[in-house]
Design an enzyme around this catalytic site. Structure first.
Site, PDB file in Angstrom:
ATOM      1  N   LYS A  22       0.717  -1.162  -0.020  1.00 14.06           N
ATOM      2  CA  LYS A  22       0.054  -0.101   0.193  1.00 14.06           C
ATOM      3  C   LYS A  22       0.927   1.518   0.003  1.00 14.06           C
ATOM      4  CE  LYS A  22      -1.595   1.455   4.089  1.00 14.06           C
ATOM      5  NZ  LYS A  22      -1.471   2.943   4.587  1.00 14.06           N
ATOM      6  N   ASN A  23       1.865   1.624   1.001  1.00 17.28           N
ATOM      7  CA  ASN A  23       2.550   2.659   1.157  1.00 17.28           C
ATOM      8  C   ASN A  23       3.675   2.852  -0.039  1.00 17.28           C
ATOM      9  OD1 ASN A  23       1.272   2.938   3.407  1.00 17.28           O
ATOM     10  ND2 ASN A  23       2.947   2.353   4.724  1.00 17.28           N
ATOM     11  N   ARG A 123       1.815  14.751  13.153  1.00 18.56           N
ATOM     12  CA  ARG A 123       2.109  14.633  11.848  1.00 18.56           C
ATOM     13  C   ARG A 123       2.184  15.695  10.779  1.00 18.56           C
ATOM     14  NH1 ARG A 123      -0.157   8.940   9.574  1.00 18.56           N
ATOM     15  NH2 ARG A 123       1.577   8.945   8.409  1.00 18.56           N
ATOM     16  N   ARG A 402      -8.306  -0.595   4.963  1.00 12.37           N
ATOM     17  CA  ARG A 402      -7.527   0.645   4.409  1.00 12.37           C
ATOM     18  C   ARG A 402      -6.111  -0.175   4.089  1.00 12.37           C
ATOM     19  NH1 ARG A 402      -6.822   6.104   7.378  1.00 12.37           N
ATOM     20  NH2 ARG A 402      -5.530   6.309   5.665  1.00 12.37           N
TER      21      ARG A 402
HETATM   22  C1  EPZ Z   1       4.854   6.796   6.120  1.00 15.65           C
HETATM   23  O1  EPZ Z   1       3.880   7.893   6.714  1.00 15.65           O
HETATM   24  C2  EPZ Z   1       3.816   5.722   5.974  1.00 15.65           C
HETATM   25  N1  EPZ Z   1       2.637   6.216   5.257  1.00 15.65           N
HETATM   26  C3  EPZ Z   1       3.311   5.121   7.580  1.00 15.65           C
HETATM   27  O2  EPZ Z   1       2.733   4.134   7.447  1.00 15.65           O
HETATM   28  C4  EPZ Z   1       4.527   5.008   8.392  1.00 15.65           C
HETATM   29  O3  EPZ Z   1       4.193   4.804   9.699  1.00 15.65           O
HETATM   30  C5  EPZ Z   1       5.756   6.158   8.288  1.00 15.65           C
HETATM   31  O4  EPZ Z   1       5.956   6.512   6.943  1.00 15.65           O
HETATM   32  C6  EPZ Z   1       6.880   5.761   8.842  1.00 15.65           C
HETATM   33  O5  EPZ Z   1       7.509   4.633   8.429  1.00 15.65           O
HETATM   34  C7  EPZ Z   1       2.751   6.021   3.960  1.00 15.65           C
HETATM   35  O6  EPZ Z   1       3.734   5.534   3.454  1.00 15.65           O
HETATM   36  C8  EPZ Z   1       1.654   6.351   3.188  1.00 15.65           C
HETATM   37  P1  EPZ Z   1       7.099  10.207   7.756  1.00 15.65           P
HETATM   38  P2  EPZ Z   1       4.582   9.635   6.638  1.00 15.65           P
HETATM   39  O7  EPZ Z   1       6.928  11.455   7.215  1.00 15.65           O
HETATM   40  O8  EPZ Z   1       5.438   9.391   5.150  1.00 15.65           O
HETATM   41  C9  EPZ Z   1       7.485  13.603  11.410  1.00 15.65           C
HETATM   42  C10 EPZ Z   1       0.733   2.722   7.801  1.00 15.65           C
HETATM   43  O9  EPZ Z   1       0.369   2.203   9.021  1.00 15.65           O
HETATM   44  N2  EPZ Z   1       7.487  14.456  10.319  1.00 15.65           N
HETATM   45  O10 EPZ Z   1       8.364   9.405   7.684  1.00 15.65           O
HETATM   46  O11 EPZ Z   1       3.425  10.282   7.006  1.00 15.65           O
HETATM   47  C11 EPZ Z   1       6.059  12.644  11.575  1.00 15.65           C
HETATM   48  O12 EPZ Z   1       5.096  13.658  12.198  1.00 15.65           O
HETATM   49  C12 EPZ Z   1       1.286   4.156   8.087  1.00 15.65           C
HETATM   50  O13 EPZ Z   1       0.679   2.192   6.779  1.00 15.65           O
HETATM   51  C13 EPZ Z   1       7.714  16.010  10.596  1.00 15.65           C
HETATM   52  O14 EPZ Z   1       7.896  16.211  11.617  1.00 15.65           O
HETATM   53  O15 EPZ Z   1       5.800   9.469   7.870  1.00 15.65           O
HETATM   54  C14 EPZ Z   1       6.752  11.577  12.113  1.00 15.65           C
HETATM   55  O16 EPZ Z   1       6.967  11.551  13.528  1.00 15.65           O
HETATM   56  C15 EPZ Z   1       0.868   5.103   9.180  1.00 15.65           C
HETATM   57  N3  EPZ Z   1       7.443  16.977   9.502  1.00 15.65           N
HETATM   58  C16 EPZ Z   1       8.099  11.163  11.443  1.00 15.65           C
HETATM   59  O17 EPZ Z   1       8.446  12.408  10.932  1.00 15.65           O
HETATM   60  C17 EPZ Z   1       7.374  16.452   8.028  1.00 15.65           C
HETATM   61  O18 EPZ Z   1       7.245  17.309   7.265  1.00 15.65           O
HETATM   62  C18 EPZ Z   1       7.991  10.237  10.188  1.00 15.65           C
HETATM   63  O19 EPZ Z   1       7.100  10.488   9.391  1.00 15.65           O
HETATM   64  C19 EPZ Z   1       7.092  14.996   7.930  1.00 15.65           C
HETATM   65  C20 EPZ Z   1       7.209  14.192   9.093  1.00 15.65           C
END
Ligand code: EPZ
Length: 424
Positions: A22-23, A123, A402
């Site tokens: 999915k991701n 997030r 989902r």
């Molecule tokens: C991706 O989310 C995945 N989703 C998530 O999967 C997964 O948990 C996550 O990566 C971490 O591996 C998809 O790929 C669609 P990040 P993403 O940006 O891209 C912070 C599931 O269950 N951050 O790597 O949103 C953020 O708050 C889902 O399938 C900022 O501070 O994750 C988090 O603490 C849930 N500012 C950390 O970084 C930003 O601009 C990592 O988030 C972006 C992120």
């Protein structure tokens, strides 16, 4: 709303085919906005999030057709008909923000609703915006929307050197797609190394982009004026693979997981072997065999190649059945322990101290009515239900829909007593 009912205590035995990730599929779908030629994606999982992304892309002008089995998508955006991603679609799925980079790169402007917080944490998308502004996009926020545009008098974004202050999967994907159409070279440092990023980069390369450094923390992108159509097969879902590996272990069964790749989840397999579970693999399959007694093993979530946050809840479920204590530490999201009180309903002994949870295992789990607020937490409750004695009802099944294709069917085929109850 549907629920899932489970009668636990059956060791699972059999074979489970793993779907496409999915991701990986979600950003790959967003990449169709980068070209006016068709992008064909195969091995796409049939999931609710894929439908949401399709609806979003259609309102940007995509014509989308699906193969009969639903696993091949033909996405064609001859012309972009709207550069706005509205609140109603973005609030359903945070990954909608992935249209921002492609839209601004191709069309010069994009207006995307801010996704807001969600159950697992606040997030923010600040790093997506910083990276795009490094490429020259002018960013403004108003009325809950972010607007990004290429400055007047300029045709394309401009390549730049950008270092992410922390690893972000979505941020890396957004800037990678934008950089593919920017003028000149972009260097992305501290890029996320998740396999879904390399999968996106491979697809962009097939579309004509110049990208090197796949799988590393430094991606170099040679921007091109236009990209063309391509055919790409989505990488197997490492989190679905890990989830069913836990299903084998938690029920003390034996499952062969097919259409997958062991190298995508080394950290999970390592931890699994430390518990005493036997894991064997070949090029496309993994066989997990568990005996009665498992040892407790500590894990800490980290960006790839570390232990994935998307496997944390499932691991905690497994640890409730292991001998001794295990510490589970979450470093990626600030609020990803919502499954803990629900695990308590099965009789599990879990104590949270800040970002760590101590699981004291080997209690007698008993089935219970439970409910979770996100996808991975929900599936951890299904796993616990498979191990617990008696009946479990997992409510709010839409979270599972989902991210897990035909979950009940795949588990039932291996002996699980599991059924969906419609409209509870
Ligand atoms: C991706 O989310 C995945 N989703 C998530 O999967 C997964 O948990 C996550 O990566 C971490 O591996 C998809 O790929 C669609 P990040 P993403 O940006 O891209 C912070 C599931 O269950 N951050 O790597 O949103 C953020 O708050 C889902 O399938 C900022 O501070 O994750 C988090 O603490 C849930 N500012 C950390 O970084 C930003 O601009 C990592 O988030 C972006 C992120």
């Amino acid at each position: 709303m549907d629920a899932i009912r489970i009668h636990g205590g059956v060791p699972l035995k059999g074979e489970i085919p793993i779907s496409g990730a999915k991701n990986a599929a979600l950003p790959l779908m967003a990449a169709c906005l980068l070209t006016d030629e068709p992008l064909v994606l195969s091995n796409v999982p049939a999931l609710a999030d894929i439908k949401t992304m399709s609806a979003l892309l259609q309102q940007h002008g995509a014509e989308i057709s699906r193969s009969d089995d639903g696993h091949t998508l033909n996405l064609h955006v001859g012309a972009i008909t709207s550069t706005e991603a509205p609140y109603d679609l973005v609030r359903k799925m945070r990954a909608s923000v992935l249209v921002l980079g492609p839209l601004v790169a191709r069309e010069g402007v994009a207006r995307v609703s801010l996704p807001g917080g969600c159950a697992i944490g606040t997030r923010p998308v600040d790093l997506h915006l910083k990276a795009l502004s490094a490429l020259g996009a002018e960013i403004e926020m108003a009325n809950g929307y972010v607007e990004a545009r290429i400055p007047a008098g300029q045709k394309r974004l401009k390549g730049a050197h950008f270092t992410f202050p922390m690893v972000t999967v979505g941020g890396t994907e957004n800037v990678l797609m934008a950089a593919a159409l920017a003028e000149g070279e972009t260097v992305i440092e501290n890029a996320a190394r998740e396999p879904e990023i390399a999968d996106l980069a491979e697809c962009l390369i097939a579309m004509g982009a110049g990208i090197t450094g796949l799988g590393s923390g430094t991606l170099k992108v040679q921007g091109v004026e236009s990209l063309h159509g391509a055919h790409h097969s989505v990488v197997p879902d490492r989190i679905e693979t890990g989830t069913y590996a836990v299903a084998a272990a938690i029920t003390r069964g034996k499952l062969k997981l097919t259409n997958t790749r062991v190298d995508l989840l080394d950290s999970v397999i390592d931890a699994m072997r430390q518990t005493g579970v036997e894991v064997r693999s070949d090029e496309t399959s993994i066989t997990v065999t568990a005996s009665d007694r498992l040892a407790g093993v500590d894990v800490m979530t980290e960006p790839y190649p570390g232990f994935p946050t998307d496997m944390q809840a499932q691991w905690m479920a497994l640890m409730t059945t292991a001998d001794g204590a295990a510490m589970v530490t979450e470093t990626i999201f600030e609020n990803r322990f919502m499954h803990v009180p629900e695990l308590g309903r099965f009789g599990a002994d879990v104590n949270v101290h800040g970002a760590s949870a101590i699981v004291r295992g080997k209690v007698d789990l008993t089935g219970a009515p439970v409910m979770a607020t996100d996808l991975r937490a929900s599936v951890s409750l299904v796993l616990t239900g498979l191990a617990a004695a008696g009946e479990t009802t997992v409510n709010r099944v839409y979270h599972l829909d989902r991210g897990y294709e035909r979950l009940e069917e795949k588990l039932a085929a291996c002996g699980a007593r599991i059924e969906r109850i419609k409209g509870v």
